[in-house]
Write an enzyme that holds these catalytic residues in place. Sequence first.
Site, mmCIF file in Angstrom:
data_model
loop_
_atom_site.group_PDB
_atom_site.id
_atom_site.type_symbol
_atom_site.label_atom_id
_atom_site.label_comp_id
_atom_site.label_asym_id
_atom_site.label_seq_id
_atom_site.Cartn_x
_atom_site.Cartn_y
_atom_site.Cartn_z
ATOM 1 N N CYS A 122 0.837 -1.200 0.000
ATOM 2 C CA CYS A 122 0.000 0.000 0.000
ATOM 3 C C CYS A 122 0.875 1.255 0.000
ATOM 4 O O CYS A 122 1.707 1.432 0.890
ATOM 5 C CB CYS A 122 -0.927 0.001 1.212
ATOM 6 S SG CYS A 122 -2.076 1.392 1.226
ATOM 7 N N GLY A 171 0.529 -6.121 -12.548
ATOM 8 C CA GLY A 171 0.712 -4.824 -13.201
ATOM 9 C C GLY A 171 0.416 -4.815 -14.681
ATOM 10 O O GLY A 171 0.952 -5.623 -15.437
#
Length: 663
Positions: A396, A498
Amino acid sequence: WFRRFVTSKEQFHAYLRANGEPGGEDGGRGGEEEEEEEVGSDRSEPPAKRGRLDDHGQDGESQEDAGEGEKAPVERKRARGQNKSRPCMKPNHYEKSRLCPSVTQGCAEKCYFGPRCRFLHDISEYMAVKPDDLGHSCVLFETFGKCIYGVTCRFAKAHLGDGYQNIVNTDLAKKWEGKLLVRNNLSKDLQHQLRKKKFSFKKADEYLRSLAKPHSDGGKGGKALGCCGEDQEVSNCTTPQEGLGDTPECSVLPEEGGDPKPAALQSPVPTEGEGGCPIKTAGPVTDEDIIKLRLCEKKKLEIQGKLYLAPLTTCGNLPFRRICKRFGADVTCGEMAVCTNLLQGQSSEWALLKRHHTEDVFGVQLEGAFPDTMTKCAELLNQTIDVDFVDINVGCPIDLVYKKGGGCALMTRSNKFEQIVRGMNLVLDVPLTVKIRTGVQEKLNVAHKIIPKIREWGASMVTLHGRSREQRYTRVADWDYIAECAKIASPMPLFGNGDILSYEDANQAMQMGVSGIMIARQVDCISPLLLGPIGALIKPWLFTEIKEQRHWDISSSERFDILKDFTNYGLEHWGSDTQGVEKTRKFLLEWLSFLCRYIPVGLLEHLPQKINERPPYYIGRDYMETLMASQNVDDWIKISELLLGPVPTSFTFLPKHKANSYR
C-alpha cells in the site's frame, strides 16, 4: 474505423443531453468534411494531465505578469490520489423519519429504549412520510420468499398485504431455511469480548513474550514490544519517522543498529531452560500443545492454474466479487482490513471479512505496522472466521498507511517485517501470503533482496507489483524485474502484478516465469493469476476472456445487465430499505467511475486496449454505450437512477479515487 466514432467534448455531451435522439447524434458525429477537418485538432485526445504539483504556482505567476487589467483563469492542480474531503451522505441525510427496527422485527413492545427511542413506532405515521416505492418486485422476496425489511423495503408493494402485513412465500422460504449464505459475521458476544479486552491471545502472547526475552549476551531483543498485555495500545510502540524510506540509506537495513535478533526468531516458544518460569498449564498437556506445526504439515495454498481476484479497497466488496465469480474467478480476497480496527471490534472493518457461500477459495488481507497487533489479529481470525489464506499488505503506497510504518514502509523495516511474518505464520493454521512492491524509491529496487528472506520466514507465496511506491500507478510495470524475482523466489510461488488488461497481456506475463498474475490496481488476471482490482473493475468479464482466449465485444445491453445483477446482489447484501438502497447506489457509482474507462472492442483501432491509454471522446454504437463512456458524475448518477430510482434530495457524490493512473 475508430475515427467514425470520434467526436469533441462539446458534441459528446450534447449527444447525451439529447438522450441519443437523431438530432443529437448528428451533432455528435458531424459530417464527413467536418470529421476530416477536426481529426488531429478538436478531436484529438484530451489534454495530458499536469506533470507537477507546483506547476499551478508557476502558471499563476506568469498569468499575473501577462496583463494587469485582464485576469486569466487559474488552472487547476493535477488530479491525483484520493478525494479526501469529499462529502459523506449519512442515513439521516436522505431519510428524516425512520421506523424503529423493533417494529420491523415484530417486537415493538420490546424496544430497548422505550419512550426515549428517537425512531417512529407507528407504522401508519411512517408510511405517510415514507418515500415512494422504487419498483413492483423485491429481489429479496423473489429470491428467498421473505423480505426481512417489511414495510421499510423500498419495493414493499411486492410483499405487503392488508394492514401492512409482510407476506411470506412459505415454500420458497423453506428451501433457504438453515442455510448460511454469508459467513464470517461479527457476533455480539465476540464484539463485547474485543471491546472489553477479554479475548484470549494465548499463542500470540507467548510469541511476543519471547521477543522481549533478553539474549544471553545481553541483547535487548524486542524491547519495544515489552511484555505487552492484551490492553496495550498501538501508540506505545515505536513510531517510524514521517519520511521513512525516502532516502537510499533506508533500504532494507536492520533497525536496531546491529542489535542481535530476538530469541523468538529462532525459538518462538519459551522454555524453562531459557530462563524465567515454566509456562503454566491448565489440564493435560498434549503433543499438540508443545510441538509446533511444521510448514510441510500446514494446509497448502494450491491455486496454480486458477484465476485470482485481488483485494480492492472500496470496490472489491462482496457483491462485486459475486460478479467476478460468475465470470470465472476461482480465488477471491476481501478488501484490505486494518488490524487495529479488527482488534477493537469495529463492525465496519469486520464487514470486509464477510464471505459469500459461492466463494470457493477465499482469503483476507491485513494491514498493520507492528508485530503485536498483527500477530494478535492473525490469531483472532484463525479462531473466529473461515478463510483459506491470509495476506499481508506490504504494497500500500498511500501516506496514511505509509507514515505509520505499514504498507510499503515495512519493506524498509526488516526487523519488524520479519517479526510480523514469523509471528503470523506461527499462530495461523492456514497459509500466509505477502504482497510487496519493487521498492519505495523509483530507481532503487529492493524486492530481490527481501523475497528470499520472506521465503525463509515461512510465507507460502509472494505477489510482486512491478512498480515502486513513488511510481504509484503512473508508470509501466517492470515485468523484466518481476521475471528476475520469480527465479530468486523459487521454489516459493511468485505472482506478478501490473498492466494486464487482456488475455494477450496475461499470456505474455506468464511467459516471464511467474507462477501467476495478480490484478490489483490494474486489470491483470491470468491462470494461475491474481486478477487485480482496477483491471477487473474496468472489465470484470476479463476472467472469461482469459479462460476462453478471446476478445469479447460485449454489448451495452450485456454490460447493463451486469449492473443490474450488481444492484440485486447489493440489495441482498446491504438491504432493500432506504439505507441499503443508497449504500448500493454509492458502491455502484464508485464502480462506474472505473467502468467508464472501458473502450468497446468493436470500436478499437487496434487490439488490445492498454490500461493507461486515454481515448478521445467518442460516440458509441448506441446511446447506452455512449452514456457508459462518460466521465461525468451526473451521467453515472443517471445510470444509477435507471436501476435504483431517483436519488434523494440534495444528493451528492464524488468518487473516492481520482484515478491518476488513467492518462
